[in-house]
Design an enzyme around this catalytic site. Structure first.
Site, PDB file in Angstrom:
ATOM      1  N   ARG A  60       0.821  -1.210   0.000  1.00 57.63           N
ATOM      2  CA  ARG A  60       0.000   0.000   0.000  1.00 57.63           C
ATOM      3  C   ARG A  60       0.860   1.267   0.000  1.00 57.63           C
ATOM      4  NH1 ARG A  60      -5.282  -0.125   1.901  1.00 57.63           N
ATOM      5  NH2 ARG A  60      -4.752  -2.197   2.661  1.00 57.63           N
ATOM      6  N   THR A  61       1.840   1.336   0.892  1.00 59.76           N
ATOM      7  CA  THR A  61       2.702   2.523   0.970  1.00 59.76           C
ATOM      8  C   THR A  61       3.536   2.673  -0.299  1.00 59.76           C
ATOM      9  OG1 THR A  61       2.802   2.368   3.382  1.00 59.76           O
ATOM     10  CG2 THR A  61       4.522   3.653   2.318  1.00 59.76           C
ATOM     11  N   LYS A  88      20.827 -12.405  -0.087  1.00 56.29           N
ATOM     12  CA  LYS A  88      22.052 -13.202  -0.229  1.00 56.29           C
ATOM     13  C   LYS A  88      23.178 -12.657   0.638  1.00 56.29           C
ATOM     14  CE  LYS A  88      20.685 -13.873  -5.026  1.00 56.29           C
ATOM     15  NZ  LYS A  88      20.892 -13.315  -6.376  1.00 56.29           N
ATOM     16  N   HIS A 138       7.035   6.965  11.022  1.00 54.76           N
ATOM     17  CA  HIS A 138       6.413   6.797   9.701  1.00 54.76           C
ATOM     18  C   HIS A 138       5.887   8.183   9.323  1.00 54.76           C
ATOM     19  CE1 HIS A 138       4.611   5.185   6.259  1.00 54.76           C
ATOM     20  NE2 HIS A 138       3.863   4.219   6.754  1.00 54.76           N
TER      21      HIS A 138
END
Length: 301
Positions: A60-61, A88, A138
């Site tokens: 979504r973001t 990896k 955020h």
């Protein structure tokens, strides 16, 4: 021409804790400008390259950022760790430096470890935008939350915002708390005892008191915490800390319901309330694009 370190930090958006009220208002005002524009594409960033570097999943973001970037006319590179060499053993630092060396103009980054983003910002020579780092911040989510509140109420000062749920692990709660306090809003938390963050500067209140707020912001609960014993069951969480239809009936007529999404329907909020007349959940998502347009433009121009 390379940006100076000072200019780079001014254009980066690492969090809202250290951003001034004036800087936040400037972003909100610019988002209002972008929201008012009738054209889907305004190519102010034509010829610029933005990399979305997601070391933690969030469809979504990422889509919201990608939509914002493409509306500004930027070229977009999407990098997800699940399909990358990071699995990896390549470090996050090496990955970001690699993309920087290829000539990106800005990077949007989401990652789990706290503290890594600040170190990266000091090491690379392109502006970075925080799309969520651990349980730290955020910022664009909080900006779109503030934008939604300001647009609805016409102001932020004097509002009472109650944030309900897993505050301990919530970067959304932190960014909103720090930003709202700059505008003179009152913030209170409501959370189970084992999901509280006592170091944050806000009082904890009962759910009954939270329902008297102007804004009731429900936080997403991670259902996998049930496996660790932090969450007994989704049903019990809903019973004690979910916004049920019965509880929503006690909201003031002017109050609004918010949620950062994605929503666990019938856990933190009843299904019928997601698109209730007082709910702003999908409105918040709409506002994410103009907010991120403002933030990306600020980073590059």
């Amino acid at each position: 021409m390379k940006m100076t370190a000072t200019k780079l930090m001014q254009r980066s958006l690492l969090g809202l804790k250290d951003l001034s009220r004036d800087e936040i208002e400037a972003i909100l005002d610019r988002a209002a400008y972008w929201e008012s524009r009738p054209n889907k594409i305004e190519p102010v960033l034509q010829g610029k390259f933005v990399a979305n570097m997601f070391f933690e999943n969030s469809t979504r973001t990422r889509f919201s950022f990608e939509m914002a970037e493409k509306r500004l006319g930027a070229e977009v590179l999407n990098f997800t760790a699940a399909a990358s060499s990071v699995q990896k053993g390549e470090s996050i630092y090496d990955t970001v430096r690699t993309l920087e060396s290829m000539g990106i103009d800005a990077g949007v980054i989401r990652l789990k470890p706290i503290g890594v983003l600040a170190e990266l910002a000091e090491s690379v020579r392109v502006p970075l935008i925080n799309a969520g780092d651990g349980n730290n911040e955020h910022p664009t989510q909080a900006l779109l939350d503030l934008y939604t509140m300001r647009k609805h109420f016409g102001r932020l000062d004097g509002l009472h915002v109650a944030i309900v749920g897993d505050v301990l692990h919530s970067r959304v709660a932190r960014s909103n708390l720090w930003a709202l306090h700059k505008f003179g809003a009152k913030v209170s938390f409501c959370a189970p005892p084992n999901m509280q963050a006592p170091e944050l500067d806000a009082p904890y209140v009962s759910f009954d008191e939270a329902l008297r707020a102007d804004v009731v912001m429900m936080l997403r609960v991670q259902l996998e915490r049930h496996e660790s014993g932090m969450l007994k069951s989704a049903e019990e969480y809903r019973e004690h800390y979910g916004l049920t239809a019965e509880r929503a009936g006690r909201l003031a007529p002017h109050a609004i319901i918010m949620h950062p999404a994605p929503v666990n329907r019938n856990v933190e909020i009843d299904d019928e309330l997601v698109e209730h007349p007082q709910s702003k959940i999908f409105t918040q998502m709409e506002h994410g694009v103009p907010i991120r347009m403002a933030v990306i433009e600020r980073a590059i121009l």
